[in-house]
Design a protein around this motif. Structure first.
Motif, PDB file in Angstrom:
ATOM      1  N   LEU A   9       5.113   0.399  11.862  1.00  0.00           N
ATOM      2  CA  LEU A   9       3.704   0.022  11.667  1.00  0.00           C
ATOM      3  C   LEU A   9       3.539  -0.666  10.313  1.00  0.00           C
ATOM      4  CD1 LEU A   9       1.861   3.279  12.811  1.00  0.00           C
ATOM      5  CD2 LEU A   9       1.955   1.102  14.034  1.00  0.00           C
ATOM      6  N   THR A  63       0.768  -2.006   7.370  1.00  0.00           N
ATOM      7  CA  THR A  63      -0.604  -2.018   6.848  1.00  0.00           C
ATOM      8  C   THR A  63      -0.996  -3.468   6.529  1.00  0.00           C
ATOM      9  OG1 THR A  63       0.314  -1.523   4.667  1.00  0.00           O
ATOM     10  CG2 THR A  63      -0.574   0.331   5.919  1.00  0.00           C
ATOM     11  N   GLN A  64      -2.286  -3.687   6.290  1.00  0.00           N
ATOM     12  CA  GLN A  64      -2.803  -5.063   6.221  1.00  0.00           C
ATOM     13  C   GLN A  64      -2.288  -5.861   5.019  1.00  0.00           C
ATOM     14  OE1 GLN A  64      -4.504  -2.351   5.690  1.00  0.00           O
ATOM     15  NE2 GLN A  64      -6.129  -2.611   4.170  1.00  0.00           N
ATOM     16  N   ASP A  65      -1.757  -5.183   4.006  1.00  0.00           N
ATOM     17  CA  ASP A  65      -1.276  -5.890   2.810  1.00  0.00           C
ATOM     18  C   ASP A  65       0.194  -6.323   2.923  1.00  0.00           C
ATOM     19  OD1 ASP A  65      -0.601  -3.168   2.879  1.00  0.00           O
ATOM     20  OD2 ASP A  65      -0.098  -3.185   0.758  1.00  0.00           O
ATOM     21  N   VAL A  84      -6.746  -1.143  19.898  1.00  0.00           N
ATOM     22  CA  VAL A  84      -6.791   0.304  20.147  1.00  0.00           C
ATOM     23  C   VAL A  84      -8.005   0.796  20.920  1.00  0.00           C
ATOM     24  CG1 VAL A  84      -5.426   0.783  18.072  1.00  0.00           C
ATOM     25  CG2 VAL A  84      -7.900   0.914  17.942  1.00  0.00           C
ATOM     26  N   MET A 112       0.850  -1.194   0.000  1.00  0.00           N
ATOM     27  CA  MET A 112       0.000   0.000   0.000  1.00  0.00           C
ATOM     28  C   MET A 112       0.890   1.250   0.000  1.00  0.00           C
ATOM     29  SD  MET A 112      -2.977   0.928   2.772  1.00  0.00           S
ATOM     30  CE  MET A 112      -3.785  -0.666   2.605  1.00  0.00           C
ATOM     31  N   LEU A 153      -3.018  -1.830  16.123  1.00  0.00           N
ATOM     32  CA  LEU A 153      -1.742  -1.494  15.481  1.00  0.00           C
ATOM     33  C   LEU A 153      -0.971  -2.794  15.312  1.00  0.00           C
ATOM     34  CD1 LEU A 153      -0.507   1.643  17.499  1.00  0.00           C
ATOM     35  CD2 LEU A 153      -2.168   1.527  15.626  1.00  0.00           C
ATOM     36  N   PHE A 201      -8.344   4.744  16.329  1.00  0.00           N
ATOM     37  CA  PHE A 201      -7.262   4.148  15.525  1.00  0.00           C
ATOM     38  C   PHE A 201      -6.278   5.229  15.057  1.00  0.00           C
ATOM     39  CE2 PHE A 201      -5.849   2.612  11.220  1.00  0.00           C
ATOM     40  CZ  PHE A 201      -5.062   1.558  11.655  1.00  0.00           C
ATOM     41  N   GLU A 227       6.083   3.934   0.903  1.00  0.00           N
ATOM     42  CA  GLU A 227       5.366   2.835   1.569  1.00  0.00           C
ATOM     43  C   GLU A 227       4.466   3.411   2.662  1.00  0.00           C
ATOM     44  OE1 GLU A 227       4.312  -0.838   1.719  1.00  0.00           O
ATOM     45  OE2 GLU A 227       6.425  -0.894   1.117  1.00  0.00           O
ATOM     46  N   ALA A 228       3.193   3.042   2.650  1.00  0.00           N
ATOM     47  CA  ALA A 228       2.259   3.556   3.666  1.00  0.00           C
ATOM     48  C   ALA A 228       2.442   2.795   4.977  1.00  0.00           C
ATOM     49  CB  ALA A 228       0.828   3.419   3.180  1.00  0.00           C
ATOM     50  N   VAL A 229       2.194   3.488   6.099  1.00  0.00           N
ATOM     51  CA  VAL A 229       2.210   2.818   7.403  1.00  0.00           C
ATOM     52  C   VAL A 229       0.827   2.831   8.053  1.00  0.00           C
ATOM     53  CG1 VAL A 229       4.663   3.240   7.843  1.00  0.00           C
ATOM     54  CG2 VAL A 229       2.970   4.915   8.606  1.00  0.00           C
ATOM     55  N   VAL A 230      -0.085   3.652   7.533  1.00  0.00           N
ATOM     56  CA  VAL A 230      -1.445   3.734   8.071  1.00  0.00           C
ATOM     57  C   VAL A 230      -2.434   3.764   6.911  1.00  0.00           C
ATOM     58  CG1 VAL A 230      -3.037   5.003   9.570  1.00  0.00           C
ATOM     59  CG2 VAL A 230      -0.577   5.170   9.983  1.00  0.00           C
ATOM     60  N   GLY A 231      -3.414   2.854   6.938  1.00  0.00           N
ATOM     61  CA  GLY A 231      -4.507   2.883   5.964  1.00  0.00           C
ATOM     62  C   GLY A 231      -5.779   3.339   6.658  1.00  0.00           C
ATOM     63  N   LEU A 232      -6.509   4.272   6.040  1.00  0.00           N
ATOM     64  CA  LEU A 232      -7.707   4.829   6.673  1.00  0.00           C
ATOM     65  C   LEU A 232      -8.922   4.655   5.757  1.00  0.00           C
ATOM     66  CD1 LEU A 232      -6.298   8.197   8.096  1.00  0.00           C
ATOM     67  CD2 LEU A 232      -6.611   6.028   9.298  1.00  0.00           C
ATOM     68  N   PRO A 233      -9.711   3.602   5.968  1.00  0.00           N
ATOM     69  CA  PRO A 233     -10.878   3.395   5.102  1.00  0.00           C
ATOM     70  C   PRO A 233     -11.913   4.515   5.204  1.00  0.00           C
ATOM     71  CG  PRO A 233     -10.904   1.863   6.972  1.00  0.00           C
ATOM     72  CD  PRO A 233      -9.577   2.541   6.993  1.00  0.00           C
ATOM     73  N   TYR A 273      -8.667  -4.172  10.233  1.00  0.00           N
ATOM     74  CA  TYR A 273      -7.345  -3.529  10.324  1.00  0.00           C
ATOM     75  C   TYR A 273      -7.336  -2.192  11.047  1.00  0.00           C
ATOM     76  CZ  TYR A 273      -8.392  -0.800   6.037  1.00  0.00           C
ATOM     77  OH  TYR A 273      -8.938   0.040   5.110  1.00  0.00           O
ATOM     78  N   THR A 274      -8.520  -1.641  11.344  1.00  0.00           N
ATOM     79  CA  THR A 274      -8.535  -0.438  12.184  1.00  0.00           C
ATOM     80  C   THR A 274      -8.773  -0.768  13.662  1.00  0.00           C
ATOM     81  OG1 THR A 274     -10.863  -0.161  11.623  1.00  0.00           O
ATOM     82  CG2 THR A 274      -9.282   1.130  10.356  1.00  0.00           C
ATOM     83  N   ASN A 319      -2.307   5.513  16.170  1.00  0.00           N
ATOM     84  CA  ASN A 319      -1.227   5.594  15.181  1.00  0.00           C
ATOM     85  C   ASN A 319      -0.353   6.822  15.416  1.00  0.00           C
ATOM     86  OD1 ASN A 319      -1.300   3.442  12.988  1.00  0.00           O
ATOM     87  ND2 ASN A 319      -3.452   3.969  13.147  1.00  0.00           N
TER      88      ASN A 319
END
Lengths: 307, 65
Positions: free
Chosen positions: B43, B45-47, B61, A1, B36, A203, A9-15, B32-33, A207
């Motif tokens: 950190l 991410t889920q992928d 969290v 991601m 952590l 969340f 490279e992402a470290v946090v995904g926010l839907p 995934y939310t 983070n």
């Protein structure tokens, strides 16, 4: 991601925002959420002296850091609840954090005040979370007013606010619905109260604190098991998974369209007056404030049990 | 072998093989939310892929008081 801003490279995904960030861009995103929240709802003025309630958790410590970074004059306030191991750990985290970062800190010890939570739990037949919250709010307000702070900031996040709004809505509690929001102005002996994290989720807050190297206390309170508040959060957690952005829409819609309507209804019905407590001078609408009534009940119970 | 430290439970689990963070989250019915996922102070991410020998911290969290 990949980070939606810089493609690292992402470290946090926010839907809920349909996005992802690297650490650098996440910091900018989070700080903007806080500063925009403050600006849009007029939470703080540049010259406010801000007392920040510090429990030792991710939200309060992250809030202290964010407000200091934004240039506000901040002082921490920790309430030591006197719950043996749990309170010792939480207090140590807060004291170490403030010392490391150079923040001013005040501590109120409920043991010294004669009302440690284990004693209250043993003698007062009421939900302990409710009584604990009452004492914490009492001392937050007392210290803020007595020591000349112009605002009291707490680390309530979007999930906290949504769970509280949901609970108030389940009861259709007009009084609480009429003034729930990220700011309560100073009036009737109450300091101004603000919740600058009202736009960020639990969340997102976790983070942020992690990425800022804030070593927060993450053990739950030993008395909080089974609290209804947690159940409400789980309902909204499931709703948010099904429909990302639900929490923001629910709370944002309430602030825009619900709260003003409840405030208007409640203003017409208001049949009480806030006056100083006849025992401690703190504001109350019932003569003797809730904290003094609990103190009286505790004294009676201690006398009856000869403790 | 992948070692997983659960917080706040302070519990250690081990798995012979997990390919991704998403697979790890599925083991605990977590979205995934909800938590952590931390590896070597970073950190994930889920992928992201997991490797044999990884030591992962899974920190939930939701605060409860």
């Amino acid at each position: 991601m990949k980070c939606k801003v810089c493609k690292a490279e992402a470290v946090v995904g926010l839907p809920s925002h349909n996005t992802a960030f690297c650490a650098v861009c996440y910091d900018k995103f989070f700080m903007k959420q806080v500063s925009e929240g403050i600006r849009k709802k007029k939470l703080l003025e540049a010259d406010d002296r801000v007392l920040v309630a510090l429990s030792g958790g991710k939200d309060s410590l992250g809030l202290m850091y964010a407000l200091a970074e934004l240039g506000y004059d901040v002082t921490g306030l920790h309430i030591d609840l006197g719950i043996s191991d749990s309170s010792r750990k939480a207090r140590a985290v807060v004291e170490d954090f403030c010392k490391d970062r150079g923040y001013a800190l005040k501590v109120v010890e409920l043991e010294k005040e004669g009302v440690p939570m284990p004693l209250i739990k043993k003698h007062i037949n009421r939900p302990i979370c409710s009584v604990c919250g009452k004492f914490k709010r009492h001392y937050f307000n007392k210290v803020a007013l007595e020591d000349g702070y112009t605002a009291l900031a707490t680390g309530h996040n979007l999930d906290d606010e949504v769970a509280r709004l949901f609970a108030n809505t389940l009861r259709w509690d007009q009084a609480y619905l009429s003034d729930q929001g990220p700011v309560l102005p100073a009036e009737n002996g109450f300091a101004k109260k603000v919740k600058p994290l009202y736009r960020v989720s639990e969340f997102e807050s976790a983070n942020f604190s992690f990425l800022k190297g804030i070593p927060y206390h993450h053990l739950p309170c030993p008395y909080s098991k089974g609290a209804s508040f947690t159940g409400h959060k789980m309902i909204w957690r499931n709703q948010e998974i099904r429909s990302p952005g639900s929490k923001r829409a629910f709370y944002g819609g309430f602030l825009e369209r619900g709260q003003p309507a409840f405030a208007a209804i409640h203003e017409k019905k208001k049949d009480y007056e806030v006056k100083p407590c006849t025992k401690c001078n703190c504001p109350t609408s019932v003569g003797v404030c809730g904290v003094c009534r609990v103190r009286e009940q505790l004294a009676d119970s201690l006398m009856a049990s000869n403790e | 072998m992948i070692i997983v430290r659960l917080e706040p439970e302070d519990k250690i689990d081990t798995y012979p093989k997990l390919n991704t963070v998403q697979q790890l989250l599925n083991k605990y019915d977590l979205f995934y939310t909800d938590a952590l996922v931390i590896r070597d102070g970073e950190l994930l991410t889920q992928d992201r892929k997991l490797n044999d020998g990884d030591e992962i911290t899974l920190r939930k969290v939701i605060s409860v008081g």
